[in-house]
Design an enzyme around this catalytic site. Structure first.
Site, PDB file in Angstrom:
ATOM      1  N   PRO A   2       0.826  -1.187   0.000  1.00 26.71           N
ATOM      2  CA  PRO A   2       0.000   0.000   0.000  1.00 26.71           C
ATOM      3  C   PRO A   2       0.865   1.243   0.000  1.00 26.71           C
ATOM      4  O   PRO A   2       1.728   1.385   0.850  1.00 26.71           O
ATOM      5  CB  PRO A   2      -0.776  -0.109   1.307  1.00 26.71           C
ATOM      6  CG  PRO A   2      -0.390  -1.408   1.907  1.00 26.71           C
ATOM      7  CD  PRO A   2       0.869  -1.813   1.297  1.00 26.71           C
ATOM      8  N   GLU A   3       0.614   2.088  -0.947  1.00 25.27           N
ATOM      9  CA  GLU A   3       1.288   3.371  -1.022  1.00 25.27           C
ATOM     10  C   GLU A   3       0.244   4.438  -0.685  1.00 25.27           C
ATOM     11  O   GLU A   3      -0.872   4.103  -0.290  1.00 25.27           O
ATOM     12  CB  GLU A   3       1.872   3.577  -2.423  1.00 25.27           C
ATOM     13  CG  GLU A   3       2.736   2.398  -2.875  1.00 25.27           C
ATOM     14  CD  GLU A   3       3.357   2.578  -4.245  1.00 25.27           C
ATOM     15  OE1 GLU A   3       3.572   3.724  -4.658  1.00 25.27           O
ATOM     16  OE2 GLU A   3       3.617   1.563  -4.912  1.00 25.27           O
TER      17      GLU A   3
END
Length: 271
Positions: A2-3
């Site tokens: 997850p960014e």
DNA sequence: CCGACGTCCTGCTAGC
DNA sequence: TGCTAGCAGGACGTCG
């Protein structure tokens, strides 16, 4: 995994599901996360209502009444979701916070690179992040971005991934931003002209904003706070498509290793 | 001081 | 069809 766009999506999904709800307990697995969970935190949490859900870089912050916070990092495979009553506890669930409406807030993380920690107040988590995180991409001044590039010989890709320069960028969006800005991710930071640096920052903001609109990118484990997948993986120009045709010129997309991460780019479009 | 690289962990798959 | 080496959205410590 997850960014910034994925973490932002989780925050947006969780907000309506959590704000106003009270945490009524804590259950956990035996396995340690990146930062160990302290039993002493539990007494501080139980019975508290959620007041806010925030994001800073790739960190999630759940603000509780009384001013304390849970700070969550999803690492590579973390999932932070609210699930309906009666849903079986899935494999790799490490923390469960039952809510006062019988739903549960759950943290799952197969690889356990993620973490869930407690801070007694906002200054405490801000101090923790202060030397780890640079500004959000939209708060980064163009002049600061230029000078961060000017003073390093590292590849542009590595600078984008450096959380102390700009917060929230990971492997996917670093590659997509370089492609959108037509910049070769292998170039040393100090070789970029001002106009190129500006173009890259603008491209980064555009790519991130569009990914947020799509609910992030689901390629392996990622789901939003409500368990739904994102859609931005369908928009990837280069990431995860080595050997495929560049959407603009048709040349085969290359994959090389930069800063220990696989890096995808078009050798004709990106200079 | 800076930058490259290994490490933490599990699961999936490309390639033999 | 079956096995396994190698790679995966991250961050941090260590080494040269």
């Amino acid at each position: 995994m997850p960014e910034l766009p994925e973490v932002e999506t989780v925050a947006r999904d969780l907000r309506p599901l959590l704000v106003g709800r009270a945490l009524v307990g804590v259950r956990r697995s035996r396995k340690a996360l990146r930062q160990s969970w302290s039993k002493a935190w539990e007494a501080q949490l139980v019975g508290r209502r959620v007041e806010t859900v925030l994001r800073r870089g790739k960190w999630l912050l759940v603000g509780l009444e009384g001013g304390s916070f849970l700070m969550v990092h999803l690492g590579m495979t973390g999932r932070f979701t609210v699930v309906a009553p009666g849903v079986a506890t899935e494999r790799h669930t490490h923390l469960v916070f039952p809510l006062d409406n019988a739903y549960e807030l759950r943290f799952r993380d197969a690889r356990r690179f993620g973490s869930v920690t407690y801070f007694p107040d906002q200054p405490a988590w801000q101090a923790f992040l202060a030397n780890r995180l640079g500004p959000e991409p939209w708060d980064l001044a163009a002049a600061d971005w230029r000078s961060a590039l000017e003073r390093t010989r590292r590849p542009v890709k590595a600078v984008l991934l450096d959380q102390t320069v700009v917060a929230g960028v990971g492997n996917i969006y670093a590659d997509e931003a370089c492609y959108a800005a037509r910049i070769d991710p292998r170039r040393s930071g100090n070789t970029l002209r001002a106009a190129e640096a500006d173009r890259l920052l603008q491209a980064l903001r555009d790519v991130l904003a569009r990914a947020i609109e799509s609910g992030g990118s689901s390629i392996r484990d990622y789901v939003g706070g409500n368990g739904q997948q994102g859609g931005y993986q369908r928009e990837f120009a280069v990431y995860s498509r080595p050997g495929e045709a560049c959407p603009k010129c048709g040349r085969k997309i290359k994959c090389v290793r930069i800063a220990g991460r696989s890096t995808h780019y078009c050798s004709r479009c990106q200079k």
